[in-house]
Write an enzyme that holds these catalytic residues in place. Structure first.
Site, PDB file in Angstrom:
ATOM      1  N   THR A 176       0.858  -1.166   0.000  1.00  0.00           N
ATOM      2  CA  THR A 176       0.000   0.000   0.000  1.00  0.00           C
ATOM      3  C   THR A 176       0.898   1.220   0.000  1.00  0.00           C
ATOM      4  OG1 THR A 176      -1.593   1.224   1.306  1.00  0.00           O
ATOM      5  CG2 THR A 176      -0.239  -0.297   2.516  1.00  0.00           C
ATOM      6  N   GLU A 228      -4.420  -3.509   5.013  1.00  0.00           N
ATOM      7  CA  GLU A 228      -3.866  -4.178   6.192  1.00  0.00           C
ATOM      8  C   GLU A 228      -4.892  -5.045   6.913  1.00  0.00           C
ATOM      9  OE1 GLU A 228      -3.576  -1.044   5.346  1.00  0.00           O
ATOM     10  OE2 GLU A 228      -1.607  -0.203   5.826  1.00  0.00           O
ATOM     11  N   LYS A 267      -7.184  21.787  10.148  1.00  0.00           N
ATOM     12  CA  LYS A 267      -7.087  22.371  11.491  1.00  0.00           C
ATOM     13  C   LYS A 267      -7.093  23.888  11.383  1.00  0.00           C
ATOM     14  CE  LYS A 267      -5.250  21.385  15.925  1.00  0.00           C
ATOM     15  NZ  LYS A 267      -4.286  20.735  16.753  1.00  0.00           N
ATOM     16  N   TRP A 285     -11.025  21.422  14.496  1.00  0.00           N
ATOM     17  CA  TRP A 285     -10.963  20.511  13.347  1.00  0.00           C
ATOM     18  C   TRP A 285     -12.175  20.686  12.436  1.00  0.00           C
ATOM     19  CZ3 TRP A 285      -6.481  18.275  12.599  1.00  0.00           C
ATOM     20  CH2 TRP A 285      -5.664  17.999  13.696  1.00  0.00           C
TER      21      TRP A 285
HETATM   22  P1  AMP Z   1      -6.561   1.005   1.209  1.00  0.00           P
HETATM   23  O1  AMP Z   1      -5.642   0.279   2.094  1.00  0.00           O
HETATM   24  O2  AMP Z   1      -5.926   1.496  -0.040  1.00  0.00           O
HETATM   25  O3  AMP Z   1      -7.781   0.225   0.943  1.00  0.00           O
HETATM   26  O4  AMP Z   1      -7.020   2.320   1.993  1.00  0.00           O
HETATM   27  C1  AMP Z   1      -7.613   2.228   3.248  1.00  0.00           C
HETATM   28  C2  AMP Z   1      -8.164   3.566   3.655  1.00  0.00           C
HETATM   29  O5  AMP Z   1      -9.205   3.969   2.748  1.00  0.00           O
HETATM   30  C3  AMP Z   1      -8.851   3.578   5.006  1.00  0.00           C
HETATM   31  O6  AMP Z   1      -7.937   3.696   6.065  1.00  0.00           O
HETATM   32  C4  AMP Z   1      -9.768   4.786   4.890  1.00  0.00           C
HETATM   33  O7  AMP Z   1      -9.073   5.994   5.107  1.00  0.00           O
HETATM   34  C5  AMP Z   1     -10.174   4.735   3.441  1.00  0.00           C
HETATM   35  N1  AMP Z   1     -11.499   4.102   3.309  1.00  0.00           N
HETATM   36  C6  AMP Z   1     -11.781   2.843   2.935  1.00  0.00           C
HETATM   37  N2  AMP Z   1     -13.115   2.643   2.874  1.00  0.00           N
HETATM   38  C7  AMP Z   1     -13.699   3.809   3.243  1.00  0.00           C
HETATM   39  C8  AMP Z   1     -15.055   4.261   3.394  1.00  0.00           C
HETATM   40  N3  AMP Z   1     -16.094   3.490   3.124  1.00  0.00           N
HETATM   41  N4  AMP Z   1     -15.254   5.525   3.820  1.00  0.00           N
HETATM   42  C9  AMP Z   1     -14.220   6.351   4.086  1.00  0.00           C
HETATM   43  N5  AMP Z   1     -12.934   5.993   3.933  1.00  0.00           N
HETATM   44  C10 AMP Z   1     -12.671   4.742   3.524  1.00  0.00           C
END
Ligand code: AMP
Length: 544
Positions: A185, A329, A440, A445
């Site tokens: 990632t 992860e 911020k 926030w």
């Molecule tokens: P990835 O590992 O590329 O799948 O990215 C994971 C990250 O995507 C998470 O930690 C979130 O920040 C974001 N994410 C995944 N699903 C959602 C969702 N339904 N709503 C908001 N953020 C999301």
């Protein structure tokens, strides 16, 4: 006292063996890079997977070796998932949208022995040729007739590896914590980090997903993973679908709204899975056609927050929205947004509000929200905290990356997601923002997601993002970046008026800028990092 039951290792190969014998009608339909549509069954796939694993063994692939893939969603990519892990090797999926530098880094960091590529990505590999490790052999995922004329030395042909190999195999036994898959990632800083899945975590994730989404993961259902096999295991569908007997419809490289609509219509796809940006194109096509694709009844949206207007558009058209959240992860699914039966009679508007949350946790995924000092926050739906997770499908540490591992676990071993969230009394998780995307302003926030959610419902807005811009007095102030649907763009004041119905004055963006398109990350999400860089020097009008 110990119990007296057998203890067989959980193995990925058993999923396909089971599908081949028990879900004989389960199909895999793939749009191929060669241009045609290919159909097969789980039973036939198990035979080809046996041939591929034998071929890999003949090529010298051994237990623990990393085998890389650079490929679209299709049956050959699926076969690689099972053949590599079945023999005890590791399937390392590479995201073709990564930069050349990142791709080279992860090929070397993973120490890949073989790399399987779709025809589409030969030019990328040709451009990297001089820098690829000398021992890396490249296999083109096609037949002899379609082998490219390339300057890459010693290219192997996928179908020739399978040729003449017996169609059965006895899979070896190994401990269930043997590595099976590897996915990197890309963080916003530093090098990409690898999550190394085990057989145990992968099989458990498939089981947990199947029991969590029984409306979709059942025999006879047709599922379209637009979410790629090259990232986050296509949200676990390559394992959960055959386990449950659902068919997989792979879209190959054709991911625009019209291609997806036509494929879904032809194949009568029941449920489609992907990130919000993909559904913007499909919804446009649905509007243009004035109807849904035949059989379409369910959409799973995740990867980034599904805007309320998108959830509304699908639900009002009769498509159930499941808003899911997870991470590479976490194998990756952590929560799913189907509503419990008790909420069946919610009025439509409340139902949609509930679906804007990211849903409830899967069994086996523990969630906690804590403040910056580590103190647990109440589950009252309003108190935000840093979100941590724990469970058998969550990483225990990045692959060979001590620096990255040093600060992502708390003292009790929970994994820090980097997301800020609330949890309500019914267990619904709402992601308020990615920690680094929060704005911020004067010590307070502002959630970029909340502002975007409102703006996305404007009919003239195709897509949008709210980002932080440096400010001499307030530290940061919000800037609204708009991609209009067409030349008739929404007026700045009109957008701010719309927001002021929901937000305090100090939370409103200081300015609005218009762009032709928003930059996307390698995983198809809006890249706020790129936008922040692009607008770092943007001169804001006087702050409110
Ligand atoms: P990835 O590992 O590329 O799948 O990215 C994971 C990250 O995507 C998470 O930690 C979130 O920040 C974001 N994410 C995944 N699903 C959602 C969702 N339904 N709503 C908001 N953020 C999301």
């Amino acid at each position: 006292m110990k119990g007296l039951m057998m203890n067989r290792p959980l193995k990925i190969a058993d999923i396909l063996e089971f599908a081949a014998s028990s879900h004989q009608n389960g199909e895999i339909v793939s749009v191929r890079t060669e241009g045609d549509v290919h159909r097969t069954t789980y039973r036939e796939t198990a035979r080809r997977v046996a041939q591929l694993a034998r071929g890999l063994r003949d090529l010298g692939v051994d237990v623990g070796d990393r085998v890389a893939t650079l490929a679209w969603n299709g049956y050959r990519h699926f076969e690689l998932y099972y053949a590599t892990s079945g023999m005890g090797a590791v399937c390392h999926t590479i995201n073709p949208r990564l930069s050349a530098e990142q791709m080279l880094y992860i090929i070397k960091h993973a120490d890949d022995q073989l790399l399987f590529t779709d025809l589409t990505f030969i030019p990328i590999l040709e451009s990297l040729a001089g820098d690829l490790p000398a021992h890396l052999r490249i296999v083109v995922m096609t037949d002899r007739a379609h082998m490219p004329n390339s300057k890459l030395p010693g290219l192997l042909c996928y179908e020739e590896i399978l040729e003449d190999q017996p169609q059965t195999i006895v899979w070896p036994d190994f401990p269930e914590d043997t590595a099976a898959g590897l996915c990197y990632t890309s963080g916003t800083t530093g090098n990409p980090k690898g999550t190394l899945y085990t057989h145990r975590s992968t099989v458990l994730h498939a089981l947990l997903l199947a029991v969590s989404l029984p409306n979709v993961l059942q025999e006879g259902r047709k599922i379209l993973p637009v979410v790629p096999l090259f990232h986050v295991n296509a949200w676990g569908l390559p394992y959960a679908a055959p386990l449950a007997g659902a068919s997989l419809i792979f879209p190959g490289p054709a991911l625009d709204g019209k291609s997806l609509f036509d494929l879904m219509d032809r194949e009568k796809v029941f449920s489609a899975w992907g990130v919000p940006t993909v559904w913007i194109g499909l919804l446009n096509q649905i509007r243009a056609e004035g109807r849904l694709p035949a059989g379409f009844a369910d959409v799973v949206i995740g990867g980034s927050a599904a805007p309320k207007s998108m959830i509304e558009a699908f639900e009002q058209a009769g498509v159930n929205v499941c808003h899911a959240w997870g991470m590479t992860e976490m194998s990756p699914v952590g929560t799913q947004g189907n509503l419990p039966k008790a909420l069946d009679d919610l009025p439509p508007a409340e139902r949609i509000d509930r679906k804007c949350a990211q849903g409830r946790r899967l069994f086996g995924v523990d969630l906690k929200i804590v403040d910056d000092d580590g103190a647990p926050q109440p589950h009252d739906g309003t108190s935000p905290g840093n979100l941590y997770v724990r469970g058998n499908t969550v990483t225990a540490g990045y692959f060979e990356d001590e620096a990255a591992n040093a600060d992502v676990f708390d003292a009790d071993g929970w994994f820090r997601t980097g997301d800020i969230a609330t949890i309500d009394a019914d267990g619904f998780l709402t992601i308020t923002d990615r920690a680094k995307d929060l704005i911020k302003s004067g010590g307070e926030w502002i959630s970029s997601l909340d502002l975007e959610n409102v703006i996305m419902s404007h009919p003239k807005v195709m897509s949008c993002a709210v980002i932080a811009v440096p400010h001499p007095k307030w530290d940061e102030r919000p800037l609204l970046v708009i991609q209009p649907r067409d030349e008739d763009r929404p007026d700045k004041q009109e957008l701010l008026d719309m927001l002021s119905e929901h937000f305090a004055k100090w939370q409103l963006p200081d300015d609005v800028v218009y762009v032709d398109g928003l930059p996307l990350t390698a995983t198809g999400k809006v890249s706020k990092l790129t936008l922040r860089k692009q607008f770092a020097d943007h001169a804001l009008p006087d702050a409110v």
